[in-house]
Scaffold this motif. Structure first.
Motif, mmCIF file in Angstrom:
data_model
loop_
_atom_site.group_PDB
_atom_site.id
_atom_site.type_symbol
_atom_site.label_atom_id
_atom_site.label_comp_id
_atom_site.label_asym_id
_atom_site.label_seq_id
_atom_site.Cartn_x
_atom_site.Cartn_y
_atom_site.Cartn_z
ATOM 1 N N ASP A 161 46.868 42.717 25.136
ATOM 2 C CA ASP A 161 47.189 44.088 25.546
ATOM 3 C C ASP A 161 47.617 44.124 27.013
ATOM 4 O OD1 ASP A 161 46.291 45.061 23.022
ATOM 5 O OD2 ASP A 161 44.228 45.152 23.779
ATOM 6 N N VAL A 162 46.876 43.427 27.841
ATOM 7 C CA VAL A 162 47.154 43.416 29.275
ATOM 8 C C VAL A 162 48.523 42.808 29.561
ATOM 9 C CG1 VAL A 162 46.451 42.334 31.462
ATOM 10 C CG2 VAL A 162 44.754 43.452 30.000
ATOM 11 N N SER A 163 48.852 41.728 28.847
ATOM 12 C CA SER A 163 50.148 41.073 29.085
ATOM 13 C C SER A 163 51.311 41.962 28.668
ATOM 14 C CB SER A 163 50.203 39.736 28.348
ATOM 15 O OG SER A 163 50.216 39.925 26.935
ATOM 16 N N GLU A 164 51.085 42.844 27.691
ATOM 17 C CA GLU A 164 52.142 43.754 27.242
ATOM 18 C C GLU A 164 52.260 44.979 28.145
ATOM 19 O OE1 GLU A 164 51.141 44.624 23.215
ATOM 20 O OE2 GLU A 164 51.926 42.715 22.437
ATOM 21 N N LEU A 165 51.120 45.470 28.619
ATOM 22 C CA LEU A 165 51.143 46.672 29.457
ATOM 23 C C LEU A 165 51.486 46.357 30.908
ATOM 24 C CD1 LEU A 165 47.975 48.414 27.984
ATOM 25 C CD2 LEU A 165 50.311 49.302 27.856
ATOM 26 N N TRP A 166 51.036 45.194 31.397
ATOM 27 C CA TRP A 166 51.292 44.804 32.789
ATOM 28 C C TRP A 166 51.793 43.366 32.822
ATOM 29 C CZ3 TRP A 166 46.704 47.309 31.303
ATOM 30 C CH2 TRP A 166 46.625 48.649 31.693
ATOM 31 N N PRO A 167 53.025 43.131 32.399
ATOM 32 C CA PRO A 167 53.551 41.758 32.292
ATOM 33 C C PRO A 167 53.472 41.014 33.622
ATOM 34 C CG PRO A 167 55.057 43.362 31.322
ATOM 35 C CD PRO A 167 54.016 44.146 32.026
ATOM 36 N N GLY A 168 52.969 39.782 33.534
ATOM 37 C CA GLY A 168 52.941 38.920 34.710
ATOM 38 C C GLY A 168 51.800 39.164 35.671
ATOM 39 N N GLN A 169 50.977 40.186 35.435
ATOM 40 C CA GLN A 169 49.885 40.497 36.348
ATOM 41 C C GLN A 169 48.610 39.761 35.927
ATOM 42 O OE1 GLN A 169 49.977 42.492 39.194
ATOM 43 N NE2 GLN A 169 52.190 42.373 38.815
ATOM 44 N N PRO A 170 47.954 39.079 36.845
ATOM 45 C CA PRO A 170 46.707 38.386 36.502
ATOM 46 C C PRO A 170 45.591 39.400 36.227
ATOM 47 C CG PRO A 170 47.132 38.222 38.852
ATOM 48 C CD PRO A 170 48.349 38.848 38.251
ATOM 49 N N PRO A 171 44.605 39.008 35.416
ATOM 50 C CA PRO A 171 43.550 39.946 35.024
ATOM 51 C C PRO A 171 42.846 40.642 36.185
ATOM 52 C CG PRO A 171 43.458 38.000 33.641
ATOM 53 C CD PRO A 171 44.475 37.728 34.701
ATOM 54 N N ARG A 172 42.535 39.920 37.270
ATOM 55 C CA ARG A 172 41.816 40.555 38.381
ATOM 56 C C ARG A 172 42.649 41.658 39.024
ATOM 57 N NH1 ARG A 172 39.370 35.739 38.149
ATOM 58 N NH2 ARG A 172 37.159 35.591 38.738
ATOM 59 N N GLU A 173 43.942 41.428 39.155
ATOM 60 C CA GLU A 173 44.800 42.453 39.741
ATOM 61 C C GLU A 173 44.912 43.660 38.815
ATOM 62 O OE1 GLU A 173 45.940 42.644 42.827
ATOM 63 O OE2 GLU A 173 44.704 40.842 43.084
ATOM 64 N N VAL A 174 44.958 43.398 37.520
ATOM 65 C CA VAL A 174 45.009 44.504 36.562
ATOM 66 C C VAL A 174 43.731 45.324 36.631
ATOM 67 C CG1 VAL A 174 45.091 45.099 34.111
ATOM 68 C CG2 VAL A 174 46.627 43.351 35.017
ATOM 69 N N LEU A 175 42.587 44.667 36.736
ATOM 70 C CA LEU A 175 41.320 45.388 36.849
ATOM 71 C C LEU A 175 41.300 46.274 38.094
ATOM 72 C CD1 LEU A 175 38.728 42.667 35.799
ATOM 73 C CD2 LEU A 175 39.343 44.728 34.516
ATOM 74 N N ARG A 176 41.786 45.769 39.207
ATOM 75 C CA ARG A 176 41.814 46.572 40.438
ATOM 76 C C ARG A 176 42.757 47.758 40.286
ATOM 77 N NH1 ARG A 176 41.933 41.015 42.768
ATOM 78 N NH2 ARG A 176 39.817 40.588 43.532
ATOM 79 N N LEU A 177 43.886 47.528 39.627
ATOM 80 C CA LEU A 177 44.823 48.623 39.369
ATOM 81 C C LEU A 177 44.173 49.693 38.501
ATOM 82 C CD1 LEU A 177 48.523 48.183 38.234
ATOM 83 C CD2 LEU A 177 47.020 49.746 37.036
ATOM 84 N N ILE A 178 43.500 49.253 37.444
ATOM 85 C CA ILE A 178 42.828 50.190 36.533
ATOM 86 C C ILE A 178 41.778 51.003 37.286
ATOM 87 C CG2 ILE A 178 41.229 50.309 34.573
ATOM 88 C CD1 ILE A 178 42.720 47.892 33.382
ATOM 89 N N ALA A 179 41.011 50.344 38.152
ATOM 90 C CA ALA A 179 39.976 51.038 38.917
ATOM 91 C C ALA A 179 40.587 52.068 39.867
ATOM 92 C CB ALA A 179 39.131 50.030 39.685
ATOM 93 N N ARG A 180 41.716 51.712 40.485
ATOM 94 C CA ARG A 180 42.366 52.654 41.403
ATOM 95 C C ARG A 180 42.860 53.900 40.681
ATOM 96 N NH1 ARG A 180 44.534 47.814 43.690
ATOM 97 N NH2 ARG A 180 46.508 48.121 42.593
ATOM 98 N N ARG A 181 43.106 53.776 39.384
ATOM 99 C CA ARG A 181 43.560 54.925 38.607
ATOM 100 C C ARG A 181 42.404 55.802 38.109
ATOM 101 N NH1 ARG A 181 48.684 55.236 36.395
ATOM 102 N NH2 ARG A 181 47.831 57.176 35.559
ATOM 103 N N GLY A 182 41.199 55.501 38.534
ATOM 104 C CA GLY A 182 40.076 56.363 38.214
ATOM 105 C C GLY A 182 39.340 56.040 36.937
ATOM 106 N N GLY A 193 38.251 32.418 26.739
ATOM 107 C CA GLY A 193 38.072 32.412 28.184
ATOM 108 C C GLY A 193 36.980 33.345 28.656
ATOM 109 N N GLY A 194 36.286 33.996 27.720
ATOM 110 C CA GLY A 194 35.213 34.907 28.090
ATOM 111 C C GLY A 194 35.730 36.317 28.294
ATOM 112 N N SER A 195 35.220 36.992 29.319
ATOM 113 C CA SER A 195 35.667 38.345 29.637
ATOM 114 C C SER A 195 35.479 38.589 31.124
ATOM 115 C CB SER A 195 34.888 39.386 28.818
ATOM 116 O OG SER A 195 33.491 39.256 29.010
ATOM 117 N N ILE A 196 36.246 39.527 31.651
ATOM 118 C CA ILE A 196 36.164 39.866 33.062
ATOM 119 C C ILE A 196 36.234 41.380 33.181
ATOM 120 C CG2 ILE A 196 38.664 39.553 33.394
ATOM 121 C CD1 ILE A 196 38.005 38.564 36.253
ATOM 122 N N GLY A 197 35.342 41.954 33.993
ATOM 123 C CA GLY A 197 35.267 43.401 34.063
ATOM 124 C C GLY A 197 35.070 43.907 35.473
#
Length: 285
Positions: A161-182, A193-197
């Protein structure tokens, strides 16, 4: 594990699995995103229920097998003939949750974004917690997804899902983006690979529990259901991730979807969760 919520209602799909038992006399195996999520919640010790739309010919013996195993199916609705002949894909409706007690938590499984939005809007401020899977369909707009996720308690996409919604973005950067959006909390399920939150600016990585996969049942939905059950108790992200990972491992190694619905699997999940908590790796976001 501390206090527990009453339970989790998983809103999504319930179906008959394509794989069938060797014995022709046996009932065909049940499957579906909502069922797997409900099993994940059951494995961490809470009540669990499925909210789904099923074909009128859905086998009664399969329904009985699921209810005997401990999953509440009182919120099922049969698909109408009009729906079967239209473009409707039989997604659950808010009306099926109209009388839901506020003590329940709800996990909204992957389905079309408009259907997810209808369910979430009907539940906001009414239940203990709402967790959201990523919508089904590659045409979803990332901004629209995050707007909906911000009205939930946690967003639980997988790595695809992450690769389709935010192509090329690593998981940690996506998490920070998601957090900034509230979005209050988010977890990306990484499979083996486990999970990261992220929650309250702290990022936590949790390894997958090493098991031999059966190849029949995936663990992503079970992870989400177990996460909804445990995160509802005290909003402790590492604890919820550990219990969710442990529940997913029990489902992944099972031969059929309903196999983990037993006391031994529950005790195995508890032991694995405590082991995983010792390995958590928090870091500041």
């Amino acid at each position: 594990m501390g206090k527990r919520s009453r339970g989790v209602v998983a809103v999504g799909g319930l179906s008959i699995g394509r794989w069938r038992s060797v014995s022709s006399a046996a009932a065909p195996p049940a499957d579906g995103s909502a069922l797997r999520a409900a099993i994940g919640a059951w494995l961490v010790g809470v009540e669990s229920a499925v909210c789904a739309v099923v074909d009128p010919a859905f086998p009664t013996d399969v329904i009985l097998d699921i209810t005997r195993a401990g999953i509440d199916l009182s919120r099922l609705r049969p698909r109408l003939e009009l729906e079967a002949s239209s473009d409707s894909n039989g997604d659950p409706t808010p009306a099926q949750l109209a009388k839901l007690s506020p003590r329940w938590s709800v996990h909204v499984c992957g389905m079309a974004l408009p259907h997810q939005r209808d369910i979430v809007r009907a539940l906001t401020e009414r239940v203990a917690l709402v967790t959201l899977d990523a919508p089904v369909g590659s045409q979803s707009d990332a901004d629209d997804v995050l707007t909906l996720a911000a009205s939930c308690d946690a967003f639980l996409p997988n790595v695809k899902d992450v690769s389709e919604l935010w192509p090329g973005q690593p998981p940690r950067e996506v998490l920070r983006l998601i957090a900034r959006r509230g979005v209050p909390a988010a977890v990306i399920r990484l499979g083996v690979g486990g999970s990261i939150g992220i929650h309250e600016s702290t990022i936590t990585w949790m390894p997958a529990f090493p098991v031999t996969a059966s190849g029949v049942t995936g663990g992503g939905d079970a992870y989400a259901g177990a996460f909804a059950a445990t995160f509802a108790a005290d909003r402790n992200l590492p604890s919820a991730m550990a219990w969710a990972t442990a529940a997913a491992s029990a489902v992944v190694e099972s031969g059929e979807t309903l196999d983990p619905l037993n006391a031994f699997a529950r005790s195995r999940v508890e032991s694995r969760a405590r082991t995983l908590l010792d390995e958590m790796q928090p870091e500041r976001g």
